[in-house]
Write a protein that holds these residues in place. Sequence first.
Motif, PDB file in Angstrom:
ATOM      1  N   ARG A 293       0.857  -1.185   0.000  1.00  0.00           N
ATOM      2  CA  ARG A 293       0.000   0.000   0.000  1.00  0.00           C
ATOM      3  C   ARG A 293       0.893   1.234   0.000  1.00  0.00           C
ATOM      4  O   ARG A 293       1.781   1.366   0.844  1.00  0.00           O
ATOM      5  CB  ARG A 293      -0.897   0.018   1.249  1.00  0.00           C
ATOM      6  N   GLN A 294       0.671   2.104  -0.963  1.00  0.00           N
ATOM      7  CA  GLN A 294       1.415   3.359  -0.985  1.00  0.00           C
ATOM      8  C   GLN A 294       0.792   4.331   0.019  1.00  0.00           C
ATOM      9  O   GLN A 294      -0.390   4.239   0.339  1.00  0.00           O
ATOM     10  CB  GLN A 294       1.410   3.974  -2.390  1.00  0.00           C
ATOM     11  N   HIS A 295       1.604   5.270   0.487  1.00  0.00           N
ATOM     12  CA  HIS A 295       1.134   6.208   1.514  1.00  0.00           C
ATOM     13  C   HIS A 295      -0.099   6.982   1.066  1.00  0.00           C
ATOM     14  O   HIS A 295      -0.966   7.304   1.878  1.00  0.00           O
ATOM     15  CB  HIS A 295       2.251   7.198   1.864  1.00  0.00           C
ATOM     16  N   SER A 296      -0.190   7.273  -0.233  1.00  0.00           N
ATOM     17  CA  SER A 296      -1.290   8.113  -0.711  1.00  0.00           C
ATOM     18  C   SER A 296      -2.590   7.331  -0.897  1.00  0.00           C
ATOM     19  O   SER A 296      -3.621   7.925  -1.198  1.00  0.00           O
ATOM     20  CB  SER A 296      -0.891   8.753  -2.043  1.00  0.00           C
ATOM     21  N   TRP A 297      -2.534   5.998  -0.737  1.00  0.00           N
ATOM     22  CA  TRP A 297      -3.748   5.207  -0.943  1.00  0.00           C
ATOM     23  C   TRP A 297      -4.539   5.090   0.360  1.00  0.00           C
ATOM     24  O   TRP A 297      -3.971   5.056   1.450  1.00  0.00           O
ATOM     25  CB  TRP A 297      -3.408   3.798  -1.437  1.00  0.00           C
ATOM     26  N   PRO A 298      -5.876   4.940   0.237  1.00  0.00           N
ATOM     27  CA  PRO A 298      -6.685   4.763   1.445  1.00  0.00           C
ATOM     28  C   PRO A 298      -6.313   3.464   2.159  1.00  0.00           C
ATOM     29  O   PRO A 298      -5.808   2.525   1.543  1.00  0.00           O
ATOM     30  CB  PRO A 298      -8.123   4.674   0.908  1.00  0.00           C
ATOM     31  N   GLU A 299      -6.589   3.425   3.451  1.00  0.00           N
ATOM     32  CA  GLU A 299      -6.425   2.194   4.233  1.00  0.00           C
ATOM     33  C   GLU A 299      -7.127   1.035   3.521  1.00  0.00           C
ATOM     34  O   GLU A 299      -8.222   1.202   2.988  1.00  0.00           O
ATOM     35  CB  GLU A 299      -7.100   2.352   5.614  1.00  0.00           C
TER      36      GLU A 299
ATOM     37  N   ALA B  76       3.797   2.032   2.490  1.00  0.00           N
ATOM     38  CA  ALA B  76       3.315   2.243   3.864  1.00  0.00           C
ATOM     39  C   ALA B  76       3.142   0.911   4.599  1.00  0.00           C
ATOM     40  O   ALA B  76       3.494   0.794   5.777  1.00  0.00           O
ATOM     41  CB  ALA B  76       1.992   3.009   3.838  1.00  0.00           C
ATOM     42  N   GLU B  77       2.582  -0.078   3.893  1.00  0.00           N
ATOM     43  CA  GLU B  77       2.335  -1.393   4.494  1.00  0.00           C
ATOM     44  C   GLU B  77       2.420  -2.436   3.397  1.00  0.00           C
ATOM     45  O   GLU B  77       2.137  -2.147   2.230  1.00  0.00           O
ATOM     46  CB  GLU B  77       0.906  -1.474   5.063  1.00  0.00           C
TER      47      GLU B  77
ATOM     48  N   ARG C  56      -9.832  -9.389   2.451  1.00  0.00           N
ATOM     49  CA  ARG C  56      -8.706  -8.914   3.254  1.00  0.00           C
ATOM     50  C   ARG C  56      -8.175  -7.572   2.755  1.00  0.00           C
ATOM     51  O   ARG C  56      -7.552  -6.826   3.504  1.00  0.00           O
ATOM     52  CB  ARG C  56      -7.601  -9.975   3.204  1.00  0.00           C
ATOM     53  N   PHE C  57      -8.401  -7.283   1.470  1.00  0.00           N
ATOM     54  CA  PHE C  57      -7.928  -5.996   0.939  1.00  0.00           C
ATOM     55  C   PHE C  57      -8.810  -5.580  -0.226  1.00  0.00           C
ATOM     56  O   PHE C  57      -9.561  -6.390  -0.783  1.00  0.00           O
ATOM     57  CB  PHE C  57      -6.455  -6.079   0.514  1.00  0.00           C
ATOM     58  N   ASN C  58      -8.743  -4.285  -0.546  1.00  0.00           N
ATOM     59  CA  ASN C  58      -9.381  -3.756  -1.754  1.00  0.00           C
ATOM     60  C   ASN C  58      -8.363  -3.772  -2.866  1.00  0.00           C
ATOM     61  O   ASN C  58      -7.270  -3.227  -2.708  1.00  0.00           O
ATOM     62  CB  ASN C  58      -9.850  -2.325  -1.521  1.00  0.00           C
ATOM     63  N   CYS C  59      -8.723  -4.391  -3.982  1.00  0.00           N
ATOM     64  CA  CYS C  59      -7.743  -4.494  -5.062  1.00  0.00           C
ATOM     65  C   CYS C  59      -8.081  -3.509  -6.179  1.00  0.00           C
ATOM     66  O   CYS C  59      -9.180  -2.963  -6.242  1.00  0.00           O
ATOM     67  CB  CYS C  59      -7.613  -5.930  -5.548  1.00  0.00           C
ATOM     68  N   PRO C  60      -7.126  -3.246  -7.048  1.00  0.00           N
ATOM     69  CA  PRO C  60      -7.363  -2.306  -8.152  1.00  0.00           C
ATOM     70  C   PRO C  60      -8.501  -2.808  -9.048  1.00  0.00           C
ATOM     71  O   PRO C  60      -8.790  -4.003  -9.093  1.00  0.00           O
ATOM     72  CB  PRO C  60      -6.035  -2.304  -8.911  1.00  0.00           C
ATOM     73  N   PRO C  61      -9.137  -1.898  -9.766  1.00  0.00           N
ATOM     74  CA  PRO C  61     -10.248  -2.271 -10.640  1.00  0.00           C
ATOM     75  C   PRO C  61      -9.744  -2.992 -11.896  1.00  0.00           C
ATOM     76  O   PRO C  61      -8.559  -2.954 -12.205  1.00  0.00           O
ATOM     77  CB  PRO C  61     -10.861  -0.924 -11.010  1.00  0.00           C
ATOM     78  N   PRO C  62     -10.668  -3.641 -12.615  1.00  0.00           N
ATOM     79  CA  PRO C  62     -10.265  -4.397 -13.817  1.00  0.00           C
ATOM     80  C   PRO C  62      -9.552  -3.557 -14.873  1.00  0.00           C
ATOM     81  O   PRO C  62      -8.798  -4.106 -15.680  1.00  0.00           O
ATOM     82  CB  PRO C  62     -11.599  -4.923 -14.358  1.00  0.00           C
TER      83      PRO C  62
END
Lengths: 302, 302
Positions: free
Chosen positions: A176-182, A252-253, A273-279
């Motif tokens: 996870r990059q710092h600029s991305w939401p939790e 970030a994580e 467990r996580f939100n993944c990028p869209p198609p």
Amino acid sequence: MSTSTDQLGFAGGRLDRADHIRVNPDLVAQALASPEARCLVLDGLDPVTQDGHLLMEPILPDARIEDHLLLGLDDSQRPIFARLTEESGANFVPSPRSRTIANEVPADEVALYGAARSLVHWHGRHPFCSVCGSATKPEKAGWARRCGSCDAEHFPRVDPVVIMLAEHDGRVLLGRQHSWPEGFYSALAGFIEPGETIEEAVAREVKEEAGLVVRSIRYVISQPWPFPSSLMIACMAQADDDKLTLDETEIAEAIWCDADDVRAALASQPGARFNCPPPMAVAYHLLKHWADAQVAPAGASA
Amino acid sequence: MSTSTDQLGFAGGRLDRADHIRVNPDLVAQALASPEARCLVLDGLDPVTQDGHLLMEPILPDARIEDHLLLGLDDSQRPIFARLTEESGANFVPSPRSRTIANEVPADEVALYGAARSLVHWHGRHPFCSVCGSATKPEKAGWARRCGSCDAEHFPRVDPVVIMLAEHDGRVLLGRQHSWPEGFYSALAGFIEPGETIEEAVAREVKEEAGLVVRSIRYVISQPWPFPSSLMIACMAQADDDKLTLDETEIAEAIWCDADDVRAALASQPGARFNCPPPMAVAYHLLKHWADAQVAPAGASA
């Protein structure tokens, strides 16, 4: 030709890029003067749509070749242009509009928009010659610029990026990059540098960002990503172990996810467990490629 | 570490590119001031060798950070720099010297030279800002330049190129460019354009140059090619038929070659049907990859 919601974004262009026209000024002039020719309408760098398609307008009677980029010929052999702007700084940050286009128009039009965006952006960033500082002008129907003073030629950029899943013991690494939401995670990625192979760039990025040594790097899929002009090169890699040393300025994580975690995220399941990028993003397809290749554990319901 | 004559050129670099140093001006200054630091000597863009190695010299006492590019740390953690030049036009045409280096020094040093050549060339072509025409200065230890006027950041280019063998019925297609001597053939190639996947670029190039429709495109191998800064992406592709329509502005002649033709050329056998690129070129390895996968016909002695 319908809007395909699991389609890789910006890939699948159908235009004939018509290289033979670009290099012949007479043919470019003919194409621009053709009553069939159309100009893709952009709002700065943003797309403009109408009735589920990109908006295309007839070429204005006073259109000048030097203000137009020939994107190519469509299935009906109509020349498709985009208008060049020299507003170098304007509107260059990707807007949400430039990303949601993938859900609004057919996949080949998303690709057409992406190519136009990259090229128009490049022209906007190159009114001057990097060699001598003088003014440059477009040539080759917008596929190059030439310096009026030192005659240097400049070509549109394509910046290759590696994006990769490091795999270890049935799990893949997501960051996870710092600029991305939790909760939002994706594959690690970084620009390929001069002097590297694709595989060397993958190994360097995984080492830099996560402290992992990887081997057995395999190319999976690629994608043009017009923000502003990347070529995403998606790979799998085998990590020797799972002990992470994160570069906390970049990441970030990071989490290791098994195939069930990934399948749940791809399906946007509640409790995933996580939100993944869209198609539209190549990372989605890389994750799907990996998850599809994993044998579901006995008794799994996924 | 010995000179390997069948080694892919410019790949296999061993330097730690030390991204964490580049982004920290204090660490860059420490690295440049280190008594262990070395500067790779170039003659313009050409390599300089001594006793079978690239020539490296101690850093001069009055060395300025803004004139130096940090290539990375070697196996002994010594910082390795190259000196930047603003002689923008000088010596930018590849000399024979810059290509024969592959036979003179160990493979990892060939790669080091290639990275340095691409980067020094890029700096030489970018003393001015393409956005506003003002002067730019190096930063991030030579891995970027910034405009003193509009603050635009500029990054070194890497230009992805597809190079491919179209295959049909046990034969592969090779072309000769007009500038090459009679008898010299290689895989077709071309730059990837904005808005294309790797596979789309392969299909477009083969269609443009040879008039063939291809499918089942498979990535094989990649290579940095520092003339000036390409990333060669080598692929196989299946052609639907073998009827050629050559783009005669690009290709002087084209031939279909079977596995025996290719094996003879790779081995530089007398009477081989064509002269193939040397092992430093990715085309050699692509041809070898294909030929090695072909079943030798019964009774063949190759």
